[in-house]
Design a protein around this motif. Structure first.
Motif, PDB file in Angstrom:
ATOM      1  N   GLY A 317     -11.971  17.277  -7.379  1.00  9.82           N
ATOM      2  CA  GLY A 317     -12.559  15.987  -7.305  1.00  9.82           C
ATOM      3  C   GLY A 317     -13.787  15.909  -6.871  1.00  9.82           C
ATOM      4  N   ARG A 318     -14.197  16.974  -5.961  1.00  8.81           N
ATOM      5  CA  ARG A 318     -15.410  17.142  -5.314  1.00  8.81           C
ATOM      6  C   ARG A 318     -16.557  17.505  -6.252  1.00  8.81           C
ATOM      7  N   LYS A 319     -17.992  17.343  -5.792  1.00  4.47           N
ATOM      8  CA  LYS A 319     -19.041  17.600  -6.418  1.00  4.47           C
ATOM      9  C   LYS A 319     -19.965  18.328  -5.524  1.00  4.47           C
ATOM     10  N   GLU A 320     -20.776  19.077  -5.806  1.00  7.00           N
ATOM     11  CA  GLU A 320     -21.877  19.845  -4.994  1.00  7.00           C
ATOM     12  C   GLU A 320     -23.130  19.915  -6.021  1.00  7.00           C
ATOM     13  N   LEU A 321     -24.103  19.553  -5.026  1.00 10.14           N
ATOM     14  CA  LEU A 321     -25.441  19.642  -5.760  1.00 10.14           C
ATOM     15  C   LEU A 321     -25.919  20.686  -5.579  1.00 10.14           C
ATOM     16  N   ARG A 322     -26.744  21.505  -6.390  1.00  9.27           N
ATOM     17  CA  ARG A 322     -27.597  22.830  -6.335  1.00  9.27           C
ATOM     18  C   ARG A 322     -29.019  22.647  -7.051  1.00  9.27           C
ATOM     19  N   VAL A 323     -29.839  22.826  -6.256  1.00  6.84           N
ATOM     20  CA  VAL A 323     -31.391  22.631  -6.509  1.00  6.84           C
ATOM     21  C   VAL A 323     -32.179  23.893  -6.631  1.00  6.84           C
ATOM     22  N   GLY A 324     -32.858  23.977  -7.769  1.00  8.72           N
ATOM     23  CA  GLY A 324     -33.490  25.388  -7.899  1.00  8.72           C
ATOM     24  C   GLY A 324     -34.965  25.226  -6.918  1.00  8.72           C
ATOM     25  N   GLU A 325     -35.347  26.610  -6.780  1.00  8.56           N
ATOM     26  CA  GLU A 325     -35.020  27.641  -7.638  1.00  8.56           C
ATOM     27  C   GLU A 325     -33.814  28.467  -6.912  1.00  8.56           C
ATOM     28  N   VAL A 326     -32.829  28.795  -8.069  1.00  6.29           N
ATOM     29  CA  VAL A 326     -31.661  29.236  -7.359  1.00  6.29           C
ATOM     30  C   VAL A 326     -30.867  29.896  -8.734  1.00  6.29           C
ATOM     31  N   ALA A 327     -30.096  30.914  -8.824  1.00  9.05           N
ATOM     32  CA  ALA A 327     -29.371  31.612  -9.818  1.00  9.05           C
ATOM     33  C   ALA A 327     -27.846  31.775  -9.371  1.00  9.05           C
ATOM     34  N   PHE A 328     -26.922  31.608  -9.942  1.00 13.81           N
ATOM     35  CA  PHE A 328     -25.665  31.943  -9.668  1.00 13.81           C
ATOM     36  C   PHE A 328     -24.637  31.765 -10.939  1.00 13.81           C
ATOM     37  N   PHE A 329     -23.417  32.380 -10.561  1.00 17.43           N
ATOM     38  CA  PHE A 329     -22.359  32.536 -11.674  1.00 17.43           C
ATOM     39  C   PHE A 329     -21.330  31.172 -11.326  1.00 17.43           C
ATOM     40  N   LEU A 330     -21.024  30.402 -12.484  1.00 13.06           N
ATOM     41  CA  LEU A 330     -19.838  29.448 -12.217  1.00 13.06           C
ATOM     42  C   LEU A 330     -18.593  29.915 -12.005  1.00 13.06           C
ATOM     43  N   LYS A 331     -18.016  29.798 -11.062  1.00 16.25           N
ATOM     44  CA  LYS A 331     -16.688  30.472 -10.628  1.00 16.25           C
ATOM     45  C   LYS A 331     -15.681  30.029 -11.617  1.00 16.25           C
ATOM     46  N   PRO A 332     -14.469  30.535 -11.885  1.00 12.61           N
ATOM     47  CA  PRO A 332     -13.552  30.027 -12.663  1.00 12.61           C
ATOM     48  C   PRO A 332     -13.124  28.553 -12.143  1.00 12.61           C
ATOM     49  N   GLY A 333     -13.000  27.683 -13.010  1.00  9.91           N
ATOM     50  CA  GLY A 333     -12.602  26.360 -12.426  1.00  9.91           C
ATOM     51  C   GLY A 333     -13.799  25.406 -12.309  1.00  9.91           C
ATOM     52  N   GLU A 334     -14.979  26.026 -12.147  1.00 10.17           N
ATOM     53  CA  GLU A 334     -16.095  25.312 -11.913  1.00 10.17           C
ATOM     54  C   GLU A 334     -16.700  24.763 -13.271  1.00 10.17           C
ATOM     55  N   ARG A 335     -17.383  23.724 -13.329  1.00 13.27           N
ATOM     56  CA  ARG A 335     -18.192  23.152 -14.365  1.00 13.27           C
ATOM     57  C   ARG A 335     -19.259  22.375 -13.996  1.00 13.27           C
ATOM     58  N   LEU A 336     -20.169  22.322 -15.075  1.00  7.76           N
ATOM     59  CA  LEU A 336     -21.270  21.599 -14.554  1.00  7.76           C
ATOM     60  C   LEU A 336     -21.161  20.040 -15.274  1.00  7.76           C
ATOM     61  N   GLU A 337     -21.754  19.020 -14.616  1.00  4.09           N
ATOM     62  CA  GLU A 337     -21.892  17.689 -14.872  1.00  4.09           C
ATOM     63  C   GLU A 337     -23.043  17.565 -15.663  1.00  4.09           C
ATOM     64  N   ASN A 338     -23.008  17.163 -16.901  1.00  7.26           N
ATOM     65  CA  ASN A 338     -24.231  16.837 -17.763  1.00  7.26           C
ATOM     66  C   ASN A 338     -25.150  18.036 -17.914  1.00  7.26           C
ATOM     67  N   ASN A 339     -24.753  19.465 -17.865  1.00  6.00           N
ATOM     68  CA  ASN A 339     -25.282  20.555 -18.114  1.00  6.00           C
ATOM     69  C   ASN A 339     -26.522  20.558 -16.739  1.00  6.00           C
ATOM     70  N   ILE A 340     -27.687  21.313 -17.020  1.00  7.30           N
ATOM     71  CA  ILE A 340     -28.836  21.436 -16.121  1.00  7.30           C
ATOM     72  C   ILE A 340     -29.810  20.380 -16.170  1.00  7.30           C
ATOM     73  N   GLN A 341     -30.204  19.571 -15.506  1.00  6.61           N
ATOM     74  CA  GLN A 341     -31.123  18.313 -15.465  1.00  6.61           C
ATOM     75  C   GLN A 341     -32.227  18.607 -14.641  1.00  6.61           C
ATOM     76  N   ASN A 342     -33.464  18.085 -15.287  1.00  6.11           N
ATOM     77  CA  ASN A 342     -34.683  18.052 -14.749  1.00  6.11           C
ATOM     78  C   ASN A 342     -34.851  17.489 -13.609  1.00  6.11           C
ATOM     79  N   VAL A 343     -35.618  17.418 -12.718  1.00  7.97           N
ATOM     80  CA  VAL A 343     -36.002  16.555 -11.570  1.00  7.97           C
ATOM     81  C   VAL A 343     -36.546  15.454 -12.280  1.00  7.97           C
ATOM     82  N   TYR A 344     -36.504  14.351 -11.736  1.00  7.48           N
ATOM     83  CA  TYR A 344     -37.107  13.028 -12.291  1.00  7.48           C
ATOM     84  C   TYR A 344     -38.479  13.103 -11.523  1.00  7.48           C
TER      85      TYR A 344
END
Length: 836
Positions: A317-344
Motif C-alpha cells: 500500500g505504500r509508494k516510493e519516489l525514485r528520481v534519476g540518475e539512478v539504476a536499480f533492480f525491482l525486488k520481488p513484489g515491487e512494481r512500477l506505477e505507470n512505468n518510467i516517466q519523464n520529468v515535467y
C-alpha cells in the motif's frame, strides 16, 4: 577365432542324431585339430575321436558328425556353449554307468581363451566367438544378476541385483550376469550442473544419504559417472548474470540455498552479479524470470509500489519516489506505477493541474491547484497529475466554452489567449443532428472540437434567428455577418415547403433569404363549366424588413407553404367564377386580379403583401395550363390541331410560290449556259481541225527524215563495231603474249630458285660433314690428351706409327704438286721403317 563355419556346423549331435553318411567310408582320416563323433550301435554310446588320426570304422560303428575343426577361442575372446558336459575336478568330462557323457541340459557355459577343443555330443556353440568387452575410461557397464551366485571374491549376489563395472578394464562375462546397458560419463563443464535422481535409497559421491525419488545437483566440474542407483535427468546451464540483469527465484519448499541462507516455501528473492557472476538454480528453486535493471536518466523518475523495506519485507500500500540518475533492480513484489516517466518540463505557456491524494503541503485530499511554467516538476507520491494544460491561443473571432466545475456556469472566452483555472474545464456544446448536418454543409466542422465557439457566416441579403435559452431571448442577425454562438444560444432551423406541387418540410435551412427571388407551384383549378385545369405558376417575392421588429419575418415557420396556399386559394375562387373559354382568353388578367386585387378604379394592383411576416409578392407568371379531364383535353387538342393545320397550309403555299420562282430563275440560267457552251464547242472544233492539218504535214515529212537518219546511224554503228572488234582482238593478243612471257619468266625463276636451293643444301651438307669430321677429330685429340700426344711424339717412329694408327690415319703425304717424290722412301716412311 575359427576360420571355418564351425560356429554354425559344429554342433554336437545328440545320441539319437546320425549323419546321413555314417555308412560310407570305413577309413576316416582326421586332420590335426579336427574331431569326429562315432556312434556305437551296439552300446548306443557316442564318443569323440580327436585327430591327427586315421580312424578305421567297425561294422557296428557310425560316424555321425565330422570331421569338423575344433572350436578355437583366440586371446581376449570367449564363446558360449549350450548344454555343456559335466567335468570333474581335473577338468575331464564325466560319464555315467553306460559311458555316455553327462550333460547339463538347459545350462550354458562361457569358455575363454584355451587350447582348441572339440564339442562333445549334445554340446552346441551358441552364436559366434566374441571379443571380450573392453570398458574405456569414464565408461561403465550396468550389470544385472539373473540368478543367485557367488563370485570368485566370495561376494553373494541375488537375482535382480545391479551394479557397475567401471573402466578402464576388460569385462569377463558370466552366464549369471546380464549386461543391461553401457553408461558413459557426462562431462560437466564450468557453469553447468547435472540433475540426478535417486532410483533407490543410496549415498551420493559426497557421502550424503539420498532417498528414493530425491533429486539433487552435481556441480563438480569434470566427468561424472552416475551410481547404479542414480539416474541422470538433464544437464542444466548456469544463468550468466551481468550488471544489467538479475535472476528472480522462488522457493518450491523450505531449504537452505548454496549461500547458506534459509529459504521458506514460497519466498522470492533476487540473485545479482554482486552475489555471483553466474548461477545454477537448485532443485528447490524455481526461476520466475530474469529481471532487467531499471535505469533512470537525469530527467526521469518512477514511483515504486509496495516497496521492500529495510527488514526485507514488502510494505503493501505504500509508494516510493525514485528520481534519476539512478539504476536499480525491482525486488520481488515491487512494481512500477505507470512505468518510467519523464520529468515535467513546463514552458511559459504551460501548467500542470494537480490533485492531492493525501495531506500535502497544506492541501487536503482532493484539493486541486495548478503550477505554472517555466520550470520542471516531479510530482510527489502524495500528488496526482490530472492533466497538462497549455494556454489556448484565440484570434479575435475565435473562442472556447469554459465551465466552472464548482458553480456549473458556462461562459465563452473570445478573442484572447486563455489558460484554464484549476476549477475550470472545457465545455462541449451539444447540437442536434439536424443543426450539425446543416453546419457541415456550410463548411463548419463542429465534430472536430466541440469546445470551440461555433462560428457561422450569414450570407448577404439573409437573416438568421438565434435564441438564447438561458435568457429566453432571441436575436436576428442580418448578413453579411459573422455569428459567434454563446454557450446557451441555438440557431432557429427553418423548415420550408418545396417541390412542385409544394410539400411541407422539404427544405431545411439555418438562415432566411430576404429576396428578391421566385418560387414555383402547381395549382389545380376548376372552371364554372367544370373544366379541370392544372396551372403552373411562378411568384416573384421578397421581404420588407422592419428593423424595429426584425423578428417579424420569422413569424411564419414555413412562409413558402403558407404563401403558396393563400395564392392558390384566391386563384381557385377566381377561376371557378368563369367558364373555360373565358379563362382561356383572359387567364393572365384573371389570375393577377385574383391575387393582387383591384383598387377603387378597378385597376389591378402590382403587389400582394402578407402582413404577418412582411412577405411581398410582386409578380405572377403562368408557365403552363394543362387540362386534367379528357373532354377538355380533346377540345383543346382539336383547337390546337386546327391552328396547326391552318399554319401548315399557309406555310405550304408560301413554299410553293418560292419553289416556282426559284425554278424559273434556274431555267433561265440553264438556257444561258447552253448558248455559252455551244459557242465554246465551235471554237474547240476549229482548233482541232487546225491541229489535224499540222499533224498530217509533220507525219509526211517526218517519215522520210526518219528513214534516212536510220540508215546513216546503222552504217555508223557497223563501223564503230568493226573498230571495237579490232581493238578487242589486239588487246587479246597483247594479253596472251604477256601471259606467255610471264609464265616463261616464272618457270625460269622457279628453276633458278630450285638450283640455288639444291646448291645451298649441298653446301650445308658439306659444311655439316666437315664440322662433324672436325668435331670427331677434335674429340679424339681431346680424348687422347696433349700429354699423351707429346709422349707419343717422343717415343720414336714406332710410337709415331701407333699414334697415326690411333688417330685413324693410314697414310700421309704432303706435297705442293711441283716437287718430285721418291715413292719408295715415302712408302717406307709410311710403313714406319727407317733405314739405318
Amino acid at each position: 577365432m575359427s576360420s571355418r563355419p564351425q560356429q554354425q556346423r559344429a554342433q554336437a549331435s545328440s545320441s539319437n542324431q546320425y549323419s546321413a553318411g555314417g555308412d560310407g567310408e570305413s577309413v576316416v582320416r582326421i586332420k590335426p585339430f579336427h574331431y569326429v563323433h562315432v556312434h556305437d550301435t551296439n552300446s548306443s554310446v557316442t564318443r569323440v575321436i580327436v585327430g591327427p588320426l586315421t580312424f578305421t570304422r567297425q561294422e557296428h560303428e557310425r560316424v555321425v558328425f565330422g570331421p569338423e575343426p575344433m572350436v578355437v577361442v583366440p586371446p581376449r575372446n570367449y564363446c558360449v556353449i549350450s548344454n555343456p558336459v559335466q567335468r570333474d575336478a581335473a577338468g575331464k568330462p564325466e560319464t555315467d554307468e553306460h559311458n555316455n557323457y553327462k550333460i547339463r541340459h538347459g545350462d550354458e557355459e562361457l569358455r575363454l581363451h584355451q587350447e582348441p577343443f572339440p564339442l562333445y555330443p549334445g554340446e552346441k556353440l551358441t552364436g559366434k566367438v566374441v571379443a571380450l568387452e573392453v570398458v574405456a575410461p569414464d565408461t561403465a557397464l550396468r550389470l544385472r544378476s539373473i540368478r543367485d551366485f557367488t563370485d570368485e571374491n566370495g561376494k553373494a549376489y541375488t537375482a535382480g541385483d545391479e551394479w557397475l563395472f567401471k573402466g578402464p578394464g576388460t569385462y569377463l562375462p558370466r552366464v549369471e550376469v546380464q549386461i543391461v546397458e553401457k553408461l558413459h560419463a557426462t562431462i560437466i563443464r564450468p557453469n553447468q550442473a547435472l540433475l540426478v535422481k535417486a532410483r533407490n535409497n543410496t549415498v551420493d559421491y559426497e557421502g550424503n544419504t539420498r532417498k528414493v525419488g530425491e533429486e539433487w545437483l552435481v556441480r563438480r566440474v569434470g566427468a561424472y559417472l552416475p551410481n547404479v542407483e542414480e539416474e541422470v535427468l538433464e544437464t542444466k546451464d548456469a544463468y550468466v548474470l551481468t550488471d544489467r540483469t538479475a535472476l528472480h527465484l522462488r522457493a518450491i519448499r523450505s531449504f537452505t540455498d548454496s549461500f547458506n541462507v534459509a529459504r521458506k516455501a514460497g519466498e522470492e528473492w533476487l540473485i545479482t552479479s554482486d552475489v555471483s557472476p553466474s548461477y545454477i538454480p537448485d532443485v528447490c528453486e524455481q526461476v520466475v524470470g530474469q529481471v532487467k535493471k531499471t535505469t533512470l536518466a537525469k530527467n526521469q523518475y518512477c514511483v515504486v509500489l509496495d516497496p521492500i523495506g529495510d527488514d526485507g519485507k514488502p510494505q503493501y500500500g505504500r509508494k516510493e519516489l525514485r528520481v534519476g540518475e539512478v539504476a536499480f533492480f525491482l525486488k520481488p513484489g515491487e512494481r512500477l506505477e505507470n512505468n518510467i516517466q519523464n520529468v515535467y518540463l513546463l514552458s511559459e505557456e504551460e501548467a500542470l493541474l494537480l490533485r492531492a491524494r493525501e495531506e500535502f503541503d497544506g492541501h487536503a485530499p482532493g484539493d486541486r491547484w495548478m503550477i505554472y511554467g517555466p520550470r520542471d516538476f516531479i510530482p510527489p507520491v502524495q500528488v496526482e497529475v490530472i492533466e497538462r494544460r497549455r494556454a489556448i491561443a484565440l484570434d479575435e473571432n475565435e473562442g472556447i466554452y469554459v465551465r466552472d466545475i464548482k458553480t456549473g456556469k458556462v461562459r465563452a472566452e473570445i478573442g484572447r489567449s486563455y489558460m484554464l483555472l484549476p476549477n475550470e474545464e472545457l465545455f462541449e456544446k451539444q447540437l442536434t443532428d439536424v443543426v450539425t448536418q446543416l453546419l457541415q454543409k456550410e463548411g463548419v466542422d463542429v465534430a472536430a472540437d466541440k469546445t470551440r465557439v461555433i462560428r457561422l457566416c450569414v450570407p448577404h441579403n439573409a437573416a438568421m434567428q438565434i435564441y438564447d435559452y438561458k435568457e429566453k431571448k432571441s436575436r436576428v442577425v442580418f448578413g453579411p455577418e459573422l455569428v459567434l454562438l454563446g454557450p446557451d444560444e441555438h440557431i432557429t432551423v427553418l423548415s420550408l415547403s418545396g417541390g412542385k406541387p409544394k410539400r411541407p418540410h422539404a427544405i431545411q435551412s439555418l438562415y432566411l433569404l430576404l429576396g428578391p427571388d421566385f418560387m414555383t407551384d402547381v395549382v389545380t383549378v376548376e372552371t364554372s363549366d367544370h373544366a379541370r385545369l392544372q396551372l403552373k405558376l411562378s411568384y416573384n417575392w421578397h421581404f420588407e424588413v422592419d428593423h424595429e421588429a426584425p423578428a417579424k419575418i420569422f413569424q411564419l415557420p414555413d412562409f413558402v407553404g403558407d404563401a403558396c396556399k393563400a395564392i392558390a386559394s384566391n386563384v381557385r375562387i377566381a377561376v371557378a367564377s368563369v367558364n373555360f373559354d373565358t379563362f382561356h382568353k383572359t387567364s393572365a388578367k384573371l389570375i393577377r386580379g385574383a391575387v393582387f386585387g383591384h383598387d377603387d378604379k378597378g385597376k389591378i394592383l402590382d403587389r400582394f403583401v402578407f402582413n404577418s411576416n412582411n412577405l411581398i409578392i410582386t409578380n405572377i407568371d403562368i408557365q403552363s395550363v394543362e387540362p386534367i379531364d379528357q373532354r377538355t383535353r380533346d377540345s383543346l387538342q382539336k383547337s390546337v390541331q386546327l391552328a396547326i393545320e391552318i399554319t401548315t397550309k399557309s406555310q405550304e403555299a408560301y413554299a410553293r410560290h418560292e419553289a416556282q420562282s426559284l425554278e424559273q430563275e434556274a431555267r433561265g440560267r440553264l438556257d444561258r449556259q447552253k448558248i455559252t457552251d455551244e459557242a465554246e464547242n465551235e471554237k474547240a472544233r476549229k482548233n482541232l481541225l487546225e491541229l489535224q492539218a499540222q499533224s498530217s504535214f509533220v507525219e509526211t515529212t517526218g517519215q522520210a527524215t526518219a528513214e534516212a537518219r536510220a540508215r546513216s546511224e546503222a552504217a555508223e554503228i557497223e563501223a564503230q563495231a568493226a573498230v571495237a572488234q579490232a581493238e578487242f582482238r589486239a588487246k587479246s593478243q597483247t594479253v596472251e603474249s604477256s601471259t606467255d612471257l610471264d609464265l616463261l619468266k616464272a618457270r625460269r625463276e622457279a628453276e633458278l630458285s630450285h638450283l640455288e636451293a639444291m646448291q645451298e643444301l649441298e653446301l650445308n651438307l658439306s659444311r655439316s660433314l666437315a664440322e662433324i669430321e672436325t668435331f670427331r677429330f677434335r674429340s679424339m685429340i681431346s680424348t687422347i690428351g696433349p700429354d699423351t700426344i707429346a709422349a707419343i711424339a717422343r717415343a720414336g717412329p714406332e710410337m709415331q706409327a701407333k699414334l697415326l694408327e690411333g688417330l685413324g690415319i693410314q697414310s700421309l703425304m704432303i706435297t705442293d704438286g711441283n716437287s718430285p717424290i721418291n715413292l719408295f722412301n715415302t712408302a717406307n716412311g709410311l710403313t714406319g721403317f727407317q733405314q739405318q
